[in-house]
Design a protein around this motif. Structure first.
Motif, PDB file in Angstrom:
ATOM      1  N   LYS A 107     -17.091   4.226 -31.077  1.00  0.00           N
ATOM      2  CA  LYS A 107     -17.647   2.878 -30.982  1.00  0.00           C
ATOM      3  C   LYS A 107     -17.410   2.263 -29.604  1.00  0.00           C
ATOM      4  CE  LYS A 107     -18.756   3.172 -35.302  1.00  0.00           C
ATOM      5  NZ  LYS A 107     -20.162   3.447 -35.683  1.00  0.00           N
ATOM      6  N   ALA A 108     -16.389   2.772 -28.888  1.00  0.00           N
ATOM      7  CA  ALA A 108     -16.051   2.264 -27.565  1.00  0.00           C
ATOM      8  C   ALA A 108     -15.415   3.407 -26.778  1.00  0.00           C
ATOM      9  CB  ALA A 108     -15.082   1.090 -27.670  1.00  0.00           C
ATOM     10  N   PRO A 109     -15.475   3.365 -25.453  1.00  0.00           N
ATOM     11  CA  PRO A 109     -14.826   4.412 -24.659  1.00  0.00           C
ATOM     12  C   PRO A 109     -13.338   4.506 -25.003  1.00  0.00           C
ATOM     13  CG  PRO A 109     -16.229   3.066 -23.278  1.00  0.00           C
ATOM     14  CD  PRO A 109     -16.172   2.377 -24.615  1.00  0.00           C
ATOM     15  N   CYS A 110     -12.799   5.716 -24.911  1.00  0.00           N
ATOM     16  CA  CYS A 110     -11.412   5.950 -25.313  1.00  0.00           C
ATOM     17  C   CYS A 110     -10.604   6.457 -24.127  1.00  0.00           C
ATOM     18  CB  CYS A 110     -11.371   6.972 -26.454  1.00  0.00           C
ATOM     19  SG  CYS A 110      -9.701   7.452 -26.937  1.00  0.00           S
ATOM     20  N   ARG A 111      -9.437   5.840 -23.928  1.00  0.00           N
ATOM     21  CA  ARG A 111      -8.473   6.309 -22.945  1.00  0.00           C
ATOM     22  C   ARG A 111      -7.272   6.873 -23.693  1.00  0.00           C
ATOM     23  NH1 ARG A 111      -8.763   4.600 -17.681  1.00  0.00           N
ATOM     24  NH2 ARG A 111      -6.484   4.596 -17.546  1.00  0.00           N
ATOM     25  N   VAL A 112      -6.846   8.069 -23.319  1.00  0.00           N
ATOM     26  CA  VAL A 112      -5.760   8.730 -24.024  1.00  0.00           C
ATOM     27  C   VAL A 112      -4.516   7.842 -24.025  1.00  0.00           C
ATOM     28  CG1 VAL A 112      -4.943   9.967 -21.977  1.00  0.00           C
ATOM     29  CG2 VAL A 112      -4.505  10.896 -24.242  1.00  0.00           C
ATOM     30  N   GLY A 113      -3.904   7.719 -25.213  1.00  0.00           N
ATOM     31  CA  GLY A 113      -2.682   6.949 -25.354  1.00  0.00           C
ATOM     32  C   GLY A 113      -2.866   5.452 -25.466  1.00  0.00           C
ATOM     33  N   GLU A 114      -4.113   4.949 -25.388  1.00  0.00           N
ATOM     34  CA  GLU A 114      -4.363   3.507 -25.426  1.00  0.00           C
ATOM     35  C   GLU A 114      -5.237   3.160 -26.630  1.00  0.00           C
ATOM     36  OE1 GLU A 114      -5.915   2.046 -21.742  1.00  0.00           O
ATOM     37  OE2 GLU A 114      -4.413   3.110 -20.531  1.00  0.00           O
TER      38      GLU A 114
END
Length: 355
Positions: A91-98
């Motif tokens: 649904k939204a961009p993903c940053r590892v660990g966040e």
């Protein structure tokens, strides 16, 4: 028998779930069955965002090709370096660990797809990587309490039972393979401790023990499961001096079930039940609340245990750990629990289809 298909949900996208799937796919899921290098007797299809999986594979230097299938399409036999995927878009961009609450709905969507695939016969079981309860709640699902309860409601059943199983013995590692050296089921699951006593009712205990007995027969091939039950209070209430739940609720319920032919014994003090003398003639232990039973089981076999949901109209197993945001993207996560969960789901699927 047809080789079972297992739908592997990749869980919280910022956590270790996606990379655990990739790590096992890199070796063709070998070792998830009988040993390292041995091809499994089941097929795996991940459920998640293909672009996320491709990016994570590249970040970790894993030579894995993500093979996108149509939803419900049968995956090929396991092949090292290939991860079949039923696609669900983030649904939204993903940053590892966040964590991002916007992706809470994504996590539930991949669960829904896996449930539908199992119920429609496109998969014979589902295995779930960890999710993060808090971010799903923050994403708008205020009543969300966990995988177990969500799957109960998604399948429209009144009661399910959470059980963890490990292939490690409590008093030391077993010689040779043993898929379930210790099984611990829960009378209550994700409740604040102050609410547990009120949740222990005769009706609820009876339902949980009936489900536990039935699914140990169905999925584990036990003709007459031997069940031992913890007391709620210290020393199992000590004849009412440390609480009356044992006298008024637990013991009468066990006596009624025993009269019907169930092999149920207890209640035992929890601090002595988890010892070899008591466990050697038990197929499963029923603990009254989450930490009473799972602290012991995870001490015995953390990383070598799987979470199982009994009472569903489908096979579901999961890992024994959380999203491990601090480890995500580093390539150091341990895929041991996912191996056990996959192997156990395949065994349960095979046992559950036998006449």
């Amino acid at each position: 028998m047809i080789q079972p298909v297992l739908a592997l949900t990749t869980g919280e996208p910022a956590g270790i779930g996606p990379e655990l799937a990739l790590m096992l796919a890199a070796e063709g899921f070998a070792g998830a069955a009988s040993g390292a290098g041995v091809a499994p007797d089941f097929s795996v299809v991940a459920v998640g965002d293909p672009s996320l999986l491709e990016a994570r594979a590249q970040e970790l230097g894993l030579g894995v090709t993500v093979k996108v299938l149509a939803p419900g399409e049968t995956p090929p036999a396991p092949c090292p370096g290939v991860l079949p995927v039923w696609p669900v878009a983030l649904k939204a961009p993903c940053r590892v660990g966040e964590l991002d609450p916007a992706n809470g709905a994504y996590v539930l969507e991949i669960l829904d797809l896996a449930v539908a695939a199992c119920r429609e016969g496109q998969a014979q079981g589902m295995v779930t990587a960890p999710l993060h309860k808090g971010v799903i709640i923050e994403g708008g699902q205020a009543g969300f309490t966990g995988h177990t309860e969500y799957l109960r409601d998604a399948c429209g059943v009144e009661e399910v039972v959470m059980m963890l199983a490990t292939d490690q013995a409590l008093h030391g590692q077993l010689e040779g393979p043993s898929p379930c050296a210790l099984r611990v089921a829960l009378a209550t699951t994700h409740l604040p401790l102050r609410e547990v006593a009120d949740a222990i009712t005769a009706e609820g205990l009876s339902r949980v023990l009936r489900i536990l007995d039935a699914d140990l027969k169905r999925y584990f091939g036990l003709a007459a499961p031997r069940l031992k039950v913890c007391g709620l209070n210290p020393h199992a209430g000590e004849d009412g001096h440390l609480g009356r739940e044992e006298l008024e609720t637990i013991t009468p319920t066990l006596e009624r079930l025993a009269a019907e032919g169930f092999d149920v014994r207890g209640p035992y003090p929890a601090d002595t039940l988890f010892t070899p003398r008591h466990l050697d003639d038990a197929d499963a232990v029923l603990a009254m609340y989450h930490d009473q039973g799972l602290a012991v089981l995870k001490y015995a076999g953390f990383g070598r245990a799987a979470n199982i949901t009994l009472g569903l109209p489908l096979v579901r197993t999961s890992v024994d750990h959380g999203t491990a945001l601090d480890l995500a993207g580093r390539g150091v996560a341990d895929a041991g629990s996912l191996r056990v969960a996959l192997n156990l789901a395949a065994e349960m699927a095979a046992c559950g289809t036998q006449p």
